[in-house]
Write a protein that holds these residues in place. Sequence first.
Motif, PDB file in Angstrom:
ATOM      1  N   ASN A  29       0.892  -1.280   0.000  1.00 52.28           N
ATOM      2  CA  ASN A  29       0.040   0.093  -0.055  1.00 52.28           C
ATOM      3  C   ASN A  29       0.813   1.203   0.147  1.00 52.28           C
ATOM      4  OD1 ASN A  29      -2.486  -1.777   0.505  1.00 52.28           O
ATOM      5  ND2 ASN A  29      -1.512  -1.789   2.567  1.00 52.28           N
ATOM      6  N   ILE A  30       2.070   1.133  -0.228  1.00 49.21           N
ATOM      7  CA  ILE A  30       2.989   2.180  -0.390  1.00 49.21           C
ATOM      8  C   ILE A  30       3.646   2.132  -1.731  1.00 49.21           C
ATOM      9  CG2 ILE A  30       3.329   2.605   2.120  1.00 49.21           C
ATOM     10  CD1 ILE A  30       6.145   1.478   1.810  1.00 49.21           C
ATOM     11  N   SER A  31       4.278   3.214  -2.068  1.00 52.49           N
ATOM     12  CA  SER A  31       5.113   3.280  -3.435  1.00 52.49           C
ATOM     13  C   SER A  31       6.103   4.295  -3.087  1.00 52.49           C
ATOM     14  CB  SER A  31       4.112   3.777  -4.399  1.00 52.49           C
ATOM     15  OG  SER A  31       4.980   4.207  -5.562  1.00 52.49           O
ATOM     16  N   ILE A  32       7.349   3.636  -3.037  1.00 55.11           N
ATOM     17  CA  ILE A  32       8.437   4.231  -2.667  1.00 55.11           C
ATOM     18  C   ILE A  32       8.941   5.184  -3.853  1.00 55.11           C
ATOM     19  CG2 ILE A  32      10.922   4.345  -1.947  1.00 55.11           C
ATOM     20  CD1 ILE A  32      10.346   1.833  -0.242  1.00 55.11           C
ATOM     21  N   ARG A  33       8.858   6.510  -4.177  1.00 50.75           N
ATOM     22  CA  ARG A  33       8.852   7.176  -5.364  1.00 50.75           C
ATOM     23  C   ARG A  33      10.475   7.795  -5.366  1.00 50.75           C
ATOM     24  NH1 ARG A  33       3.233   9.723  -5.388  1.00 50.75           N
ATOM     25  NH2 ARG A  33       1.951   7.616  -5.616  1.00 50.75           N
ATOM     26  N   GLY A  34      11.201   7.781  -4.558  1.00 53.42           N
ATOM     27  CA  GLY A  34      12.398   8.453  -4.579  1.00 53.42           C
ATOM     28  C   GLY A  34      13.115   8.976  -3.203  1.00 53.42           C
ATOM     29  N   VAL A  35      13.931   9.959  -3.356  1.00 60.26           N
ATOM     30  CA  VAL A  35      14.662  10.508  -2.055  1.00 60.26           C
ATOM     31  C   VAL A  35      14.282  12.061  -2.051  1.00 60.26           C
ATOM     32  CG1 VAL A  35      16.384   8.511  -2.425  1.00 60.26           C
ATOM     33  CG2 VAL A  35      16.728  11.021  -3.363  1.00 60.26           C
ATOM     34  N   MET A  36      14.629  12.341  -0.791  1.00 63.31           N
ATOM     35  CA  MET A  36      14.227  13.595  -0.297  1.00 63.31           C
ATOM     36  C   MET A  36      15.803  14.203   0.593  1.00 63.31           C
ATOM     37  SD  MET A  36      13.445  15.537   2.628  1.00 63.31           S
ATOM     38  CE  MET A  36      12.145  16.884   3.035  1.00 63.31           C
ATOM     39  N   GLY A  37      15.922  15.388   0.257  1.00 61.62           N
ATOM     40  CA  GLY A  37      17.154  15.765   1.043  1.00 61.62           C
ATOM     41  C   GLY A  37      17.262  17.372   1.428  1.00 61.62           C
ATOM     42  N   MET A  38      17.838  17.910   2.290  1.00 59.43           N
ATOM     43  CA  MET A  38      18.069  19.179   2.807  1.00 59.43           C
ATOM     44  C   MET A  38      19.590  19.802   2.836  1.00 59.43           C
ATOM     45  SD  MET A  38      14.833  19.565   5.286  1.00 59.43           S
ATOM     46  CE  MET A  38      14.681  21.322   5.519  1.00 59.43           C
ATOM     47  N   ALA A  39      19.880  20.672   2.357  1.00 55.51           N
ATOM     48  CA  ALA A  39      21.417  21.109   2.632  1.00 55.51           C
ATOM     49  C   ALA A  39      21.488  21.559   3.685  1.00 55.51           C
ATOM     50  CB  ALA A  39      21.850  21.808   1.116  1.00 55.51           C
ATOM     51  N   SER A  40      22.863  21.830   3.860  1.00 53.46           N
ATOM     52  CA  SER A  40      23.358  22.595   5.272  1.00 53.46           C
ATOM     53  C   SER A  40      22.886  23.912   5.177  1.00 53.46           C
ATOM     54  CB  SER A  40      24.683  22.547   5.408  1.00 53.46           C
ATOM     55  OG  SER A  40      25.172  21.249   5.448  1.00 53.46           O
ATOM     56  N   LEU A  41      22.418  24.481   6.340  1.00 54.85           N
ATOM     57  CA  LEU A  41      22.132  26.147   6.406  1.00 54.85           C
ATOM     58  C   LEU A  41      23.714  26.556   6.383  1.00 54.85           C
ATOM     59  CD1 LEU A  41      19.303  26.502   9.069  1.00 54.85           C
ATOM     60  CD2 LEU A  41      19.363  27.036   6.719  1.00 54.85           C
ATOM     61  N   THR A  42      24.056  27.003   5.087  1.00 47.86           N
ATOM     62  CA  THR A  42      25.314  27.533   5.088  1.00 47.86           C
ATOM     63  C   THR A  42      25.340  28.596   3.650  1.00 47.86           C
ATOM     64  OG1 THR A  42      27.723  27.339   4.295  1.00 47.86           O
ATOM     65  CG2 THR A  42      26.351  25.804   3.715  1.00 47.86           C
ATOM     66  N   ALA A  43      26.362  29.517   3.986  1.00 49.50           N
ATOM     67  CA  ALA A  43      26.354  30.659   2.654  1.00 49.50           C
ATOM     68  C   ALA A  43      27.305  29.955   1.595  1.00 49.50           C
ATOM     69  CB  ALA A  43      26.885  31.934   3.114  1.00 49.50           C
ATOM     70  N   ASP A  44      27.861  28.933   1.782  1.00 51.48           N
ATOM     71  CA  ASP A  44      28.928  28.224   0.945  1.00 51.48           C
ATOM     72  C   ASP A  44      28.330  27.524  -0.037  1.00 51.48           C
ATOM     73  OD1 ASP A  44      30.604  26.885  -0.173  1.00 51.48           O
ATOM     74  OD2 ASP A  44      31.812  26.093   1.544  1.00 51.48           O
ATOM     75  N   LYS A  45      28.093  28.055  -1.184  1.00 54.47           N
ATOM     76  CA  LYS A  45      27.310  27.531  -2.411  1.00 54.47           C
ATOM     77  C   LYS A  45      27.897  26.127  -2.748  1.00 54.47           C
ATOM     78  CE  LYS A  45      24.469  31.291  -4.231  1.00 54.47           C
ATOM     79  NZ  LYS A  45      24.664  32.361  -3.317  1.00 54.47           N
ATOM     80  N   SER A  46      29.291  26.142  -2.758  1.00 52.62           N
ATOM     81  CA  SER A  46      29.692  25.006  -3.276  1.00 52.62           C
ATOM     82  C   SER A  46      29.465  23.787  -2.381  1.00 52.62           C
ATOM     83  CB  SER A  46      31.185  25.165  -3.649  1.00 52.62           C
ATOM     84  OG  SER A  46      31.744  25.490  -2.368  1.00 52.62           O
ATOM     85  N   GLN A  47      29.222  24.085  -1.187  1.00 56.73           N
ATOM     86  CA  GLN A  47      29.110  22.944  -0.198  1.00 56.73           C
ATOM     87  C   GLN A  47      27.670  22.676  -0.815  1.00 56.73           C
ATOM     88  OE1 GLN A  47      29.736  23.803   4.015  1.00 56.73           O
ATOM     89  NE2 GLN A  47      28.278  22.054   4.524  1.00 56.73           N
TER      90      GLN A  47
END
Length: 231
Positions: free
Chosen positions: A146-164
């Motif tokens: 009764n579930i469908s695993i559709r993918g992944v989710m993530g949140m980046a760090s709270l930082t001003a470092d765009k490359s990170q």
Amino acid sequence: MDTNIAGRLSALRESLPDNVTLVAVSKTHSVELIKEAYNAGQRIFAENKVQEMIMKHGQLPEDIQWQFIGHVQRNKIRLMAPFVSLIQGIDSFSSLVETDRQAGRFGRKIGCLLQIHISSGDNKHGFVPDECISMLRDGGWRSLENISIRGVMGMASLTADKSQIFEEFQALTSFFHTVKDEFFRNNSDFGTISAGMSDDYGLAVKAGSNMVRIGTGIFGKRIYAPTDKKG
Ligand SMILES: *Cc1c(COP(=O)(O)O)cnc(C)c1O
């Protein structure tokens, strides 16, 4: 920036590639503002508190797809099971089991994203990548119909470092492909990489995200009531 919701939505849609799903994060915002976005064509909204989502679901059109993006408390899954379309913050096997059980009670199939811990910060939510792989190898999820695993989710760090931030999003994309290859190769439901919020969605899309979750960029700043901080 446009000063009205319809204008912001259309500017956002124009800036996003066609394959990217725009999720409007409506947490803390009123039913009236959500209606404005709805009238501008938006149909996917996300909330991070179950009670608030239930209240809004009751007052807004039935064809809205409601997504849950907060930390998933197992005992609250049954409350949203009658209508939620996607639970983005799955971070344990037992949450998958409970979602399956509750979806079954309503004869539904509920979409789930596996939240992966990609940031270096103190956000403790999400599977550590290796834990997620062992959970998938254990294989118990395969019998959850009764579930469908559709993918992944993530949140980046709270930082001003765009490359990170960019590297963290890239790590999520690469994790998605690893998991897709080992477990979901022939499963077209597994296709979502949910990453990017108002401040970093451009980087996320560049790194491979195909679902962005945007609140402030649509509705403006959130104002939290003093008693509203938790729960
Ligand atoms: C609040 C929230 C968002 C949206 O954040 P904005 O910066 O307002 O776009 C996206 N994802 C999650 C998980 C959130 O909790």
